[in-house]
Design an enzyme around this catalytic site. Structure first.
Site, short mmCIF file in Angstrom:
data_model
loop_
_atom_site.label_atom_id
_atom_site.label_comp_id
_atom_site.label_asym_id
_atom_site.label_seq_id
_atom_site.Cartn_x
_atom_site.Cartn_y
_atom_site.Cartn_z
N SER A 52 0.83 -1.20 0.00
CA SER A 52 0.00 0.00 0.00
C SER A 52 0.87 1.25 0.00
O SER A 52 2.03 1.23 0.42
CB SER A 52 -0.90 0.02 1.24
OG SER A 52 -1.60 -1.19 1.36
N1 SAH Z 1 0.41 -5.40 3.59
C1 SAH Z 1 1.18 -5.84 2.47
C2 SAH Z 1 0.52 -5.71 1.12
C3 SAH Z 1 -0.93 -5.95 1.06
S1 SAH Z 1 -1.51 -6.39 -0.56
C4 SAH Z 1 2.57 -5.22 2.43
O1 SAH Z 1 2.92 -4.47 3.33
O2 SAH Z 1 3.31 -5.53 1.49
C5 SAH Z 1 -2.77 -7.48 -0.04
C6 SAH Z 1 -2.25 -8.83 0.35
O3 SAH Z 1 -3.34 -9.57 0.87
C7 SAH Z 1 -1.68 -9.65 -0.79
O4 SAH Z 1 -0.40 -10.10 -0.47
C8 SAH Z 1 -2.67 -10.81 -0.91
O5 SAH Z 1 -2.07 -12.01 -1.36
C9 SAH Z 1 -3.17 -10.91 0.50
N2 SAH Z 1 -4.47 -11.57 0.68
C10 SAH Z 1 -5.57 -11.51 -0.10
N3 SAH Z 1 -6.56 -12.22 0.44
C11 SAH Z 1 -6.08 -12.75 1.60
C12 SAH Z 1 -6.64 -13.59 2.60
N4 SAH Z 1 -7.90 -14.04 2.54
N5 SAH Z 1 -5.86 -13.94 3.65
C13 SAH Z 1 -4.59 -13.50 3.74
N6 SAH Z 1 -4.00 -12.71 2.82
C14 SAH Z 1 -4.74 -12.34 1.76
#
Ligand code: SAH
Length: 204
Positions: A52
Site C-alpha cells: 500500500s
Molecule cells: N500489507 C502488504 C501488502 C498488502 S496487498 C505489504 O505491506 O506488502 C494485499 C495482500 O493480501 C496480498 O499479499 C494478498 O495475497 C493478501 N491476501 C488476499 N486475500 C487474503 C486472505 N484471505 N488472507 C490473507 N492474505 C490475503
C-alpha cells in the site's frame, strides 16, 4: 516522505511517524523498484499484489491507536512492510498471507532486516482470522472485503479496533470498528482502493 506525504495530510501520532521513518521501505520492494520505494503510491510486489501507499499504511496504523502493549493481526502480509510498521507500534504481530510465496517473501524480508523479533508470519486465509493467537486488540486488513468477515469481529478483543476496506473490487471505504464494553461502533470512514481480499470472507 514523512513530511510531504504524511504530516501534511494530517498524520499526527508521533509513534506512527517515528515507525514510518524507522522502517526501511526499500528493503520490502523488489530490487528493480528500489528507487521508487518512497513514491506516493502503491508498489507492485508480484503475484498481482501491491504494498500500500505509505499514507494509507500510516493512516491505518494511526486509526488503530496502538500504545505498544497490543497483539495485532495483520491480514494480507504481502511483502511484510506493513507488518514491520505495526511491529514497531505493538507488542506482537501475527501477519497472515494467503499466497504461499508471499508468506515466504514477508518472512524473509522481516528476517533479513532483523525486524522479525515480535512478528510471526503465517500462511492461511486471513478472512477467517487466526484463532490460535486471538483475541486481538487490533486487526488491520490490507485487502478489500465485500463485507466485514464475521470471524474477524469474533476475534477482536474488547476493547479492540478493526480497520478494513469494505466495498466492491474497484472502490471501497476504510471502516474502523471499535469494540468497547460489549458494544461495537463504527468511528471513521474514508474512500480508498485496495486489492481484493480472497478466501472464504473475500471475493474468493
Ligand atoms: N500489507 C502488504 C501488502 C498488502 S496487498 C505489504 O505491506 O506488502 C494485499 C495482500 O493480501 C496480498 O499479499 C494478498 O495475497 C493478501 N491476501 C488476499 N486475500 C487474503 C486472505 N484471505 N488472507 C490473507 N492474505 C490475503
Amino acid at each position: 516522505m514523512v513530511d510531504s506525504q504524511l504530516r501534511k495530510r494530517g498524520i499526527r501520532d508521533a509513534r506512527v511517524l517515528d515507525a514510518m521513518l524507522a522502517i526501511p521501505r526499500e528493503e520490502f520492494v523488489p530490487h528493480d523498484c528500489r528507487v521508487c520505494s518512497y513514491r506516493d503510491e502503491p508498489l507492485q510486489i508480484g503475484y498481482g499484489q501491491t504494498i500500500s501507499q505509505p499514507y494509507m499504511i500510516a493512516l491505518m496504523a494511526e486509526l488503530l491507536e496502538l500504545t505498544g502493549v497490543e497483539t495485532v493481526l495483520d491480514v494480507g502480509g504481502g511483502s511484510g512492510y506493513h507488518a514491520a510498521v505495526l511491529g514497531r507500534l505493538a507488542a506482537r504481530v501475527v501477519s497472515i498471507e494467503i499466497v504461499p510465496a508471499l508468506a515466504r517473501l514477508a518472512q524473509s524480508n522481516l528476517a533479513r532486516t532483523a525486524l522479525d523479533g515480535n512478528i510471526t508470519v503465517v500462511r492461511g486465509d486471513g478472512s477467517q482470522g487466526w484463532p490460535d493467537a486471538a483475541p486481538y486488540a487490533a486487526i488491520s486488513v490490507a485487502a478489500a472485503a465485500p463485507d466485514i468477515p464475521e470471524p474477524l469481529l469474533a476475534q477482536l478483543a474488547d476493547p479492540g479496533r478493526l480497520v478494513i476496506p469494505v466495498g466492491d473490487q474497484s472502490d471501497q471505504v476504510l471502516r474502523v470498528i471499535v469494540k468497547s464494553e460489549g458494544v461495537t461502533r463504527e468511528r471513521f470512514a474514508t474512500s480508498c482502493r485496495f486489492v481484493p481480499l480472497r478466501g472464504e470472507g473475500g471475493f474468493r
